[in-house]
Scaffold this motif. Sequence first.
Motif: not given
Lengths: 775, 67
Positions: A242-243, A246, A250-251, B22, B25-26, B29-30, B33
Amino acid sequence: MSNQKITVEFNDKIVRQFLLATVVWAAVAMLVGVLIAAQLNFWQLNFNTSWLTWSRLRPLHTNAAIFAFVGNMMFAGIYYSTQRLVKARLASDFLSQFHFWGWQAIIVAAAVTLPFGLTRSKEYAELIWPINLMVVVVWVVFAVNFFWTLGRRNEPSLYVAIWFYIATIVTVAMLYIVNHLSIPTSFTHSYPVFGGVQDALVQWWYGHNAVAFFLTTPILGIMYYFLPKAAERPVYSYRLSVIHFWSLVFVYIWAGPHHLLNTALPNWLQTLGMTFSLMLWAPSWGGMLNGLLTLRGAWDKVRTDPVLKFFAAGVTFYGMATFEGPLLAIRSVNALAHYTDWIIAHVHIGTLGWNGFMAAGMIYWLLPRLWSKPLYSTALANLHFWIGLVGILLYASAMWTSGITQGVMLTAATDNGTVLAYPNFLDTLNAIRPMMLMRVIGGALYLTGWLLLAYNMVRTIRGARPVNGSIEVYAEPAGTETAGLSLLGSIFNPPVLFSVLAFAFACAWMFGGDFMKIAGIVGALFCIVAAYLHYESRGRQWAAWYDRLLVTAMPFTVLTLIAVIAGGLIQIIPTVVAQQASNVEDRRQIPYTPLELAGRDLYVSDGCYLCHSQMIRTLVPDVLRYGDYSRLGESIYDHPFQWGSKRNGPDLARVGGKYPNIWHLRHLQDPRSVSAGSNMPNFQWLLTDATDLAILPKKIAVMRTLGVPYPPMSDAMVLANARAQAAGIAEDLKAAGATVAPDKQVIALIAYLQGLGKFEPVQHKGPEQGSRLND
Amino acid sequence: MFQRLILEDSAAIYTVAAFSVATSIFVTVAWRALRMGRAQVDRFAHLPFETETPASQHECRSESSSH
């Protein structure tokens, strides 16, 4: 809910079709690759023909490898895994067949047009506009078939592989359409709407993300389905996947400018591209480790099972390629590596090591299952693996050595860095010839391995019965534990609204005037505090939104599109708005004369840009070798831009006036007659084929539409201007001892080459009106 | 407003801004998750195995398939 079960038969015929096409087109792509690699060593292999010349075949090789080989492989993998993951047959047999035959027609059209010099010159976007339209239609058919299938699914949850497929479909559509916006001048020719720096940015936004979303994300989806199946154990960490998804989606989209480091591209874009490229290390390696760790407890099988061998090596190559990519995006490393064979090593590790080995693993896994017959020879598959592995390692190590050698020689200087150690470009070329030969051997070994796969496949399916898989599902789909989202519900909810508001305020902060800046800071801080407070009080609402998103395809798709669109817009809009001829400082390009424009189109058609850049970087060795560094305004009217990406020969940005016309004639006719040791092909047909002058008025009109400031000219004036300039060059050649008719292509090409590097100083606002026409 | 973006030597700001965006967002999401329930994760991870396929190429059988 009904307890009655029905049997769903999958459409595996389409998977078999794409699988067979993969094997055939891969062999073609690799064969052309070996030929053009050999042509760089032995110029005689160009056979003095236009359609077999290196610069015409190189786009055929890249397009065949990307769109024919990996494209067909991707479609086979997506169609096989999607049907099983969503427990539904593909929505439409007709659309599936349309997709297959349409895609093959596109490949054949490309294979016919590219050798004949019909190209747009933008890498991986060379195909002419009628074929572009075919691609769009077929891609839409693919998307409709895919999403229609998702709409009919009997499994509510969307496995992570499906996420990667969704990202592929929407992002490739967006990239392809934007980078192919053109205005036709004839049925086989067009000019892109973007020019100069705008075109460069859009092209590498597309080019980089073609690698990301055509060669990577779909193959990652295939990895997440086929690797667990082959290893007979679930993915190591679904959370990590999942990580991976996304953060990668995005990157990735922001990193395109790393293809234009140290060029005339604005500094902020270069920095942005480099930064995001470096950040790609984390998600890429997260995914790579997730793939390799899925083999936990199954490593003993890797020793004997060729499928797992290919998958393990393929994922390892993914790790190598995604380590090397960010490394090459560091500006100082890029100064050495760009335009050299190091980049060639990098892309082949990706295409042959990652894509090629994942394709082989998938094919060996699918063959027995699609034809209900054991693989003809496991030993042969193992032999394929070892030959292919040796081949790619030989290829990559040769190109690494070659790239670093040539990069070091091109930048080497003496006398405190003021004098080039190797001023003759050919010295650096001849130093890497042994490595270029080793590349041919490595590539030929890889091709040999692939031919073994083809033989194994033919023997496996000969006399076998094709079978379609099936599954039993409830007549009425089971209700989901988590209800889905409507399209509006996916957007109008706390997480998305807070994010959008914070982003808008941040933009106001960065780009706004005094008041907007303060409002932006206050608004952004307010959003962060409000989002935190809302989350603390309504945390369940936030979690529920995400859980519902995972079982709802369309809102998920929209949010994925927003994630990928953001990076593109932030880079492209300022460039398109600000980087126009009217805003250029220092120097501005003078529009080409009609004959020079005709010569430029021949330059593009014959693929000269594939070996010769027109961009002197802001680096001392480049300036010492080629002259003053290229300014942004010096190519502002170039539709398409010709900055190039590889130097098999020297840069030509300032070649105009450097040599007499007769030198160019001799050089194009027989390069070795003036440059001993050159590996450039003979372009003899330029001396016999006539330039199409009749189309010039139409081309000038399109250029004017695109903003190139040509003065008002009637068709007769355009033709008269071209003929007069051609007659002048022909007379000059005659005086130097060569007789060439003024209507021959070589005259137009010489006119273009002699016009390169001409500019006007910018002293006032507003472009000059075609002053070169009055010369 | 774009003039400042292009002409000023402010590359460092964009690096920091890019990294911040970034990273946020990381991290988001982490975090999301890692908060996924064990049952949900297992359910997702086993989705590829809900459709039967022959165990290996050597045991390729036609009973799970129909013509």
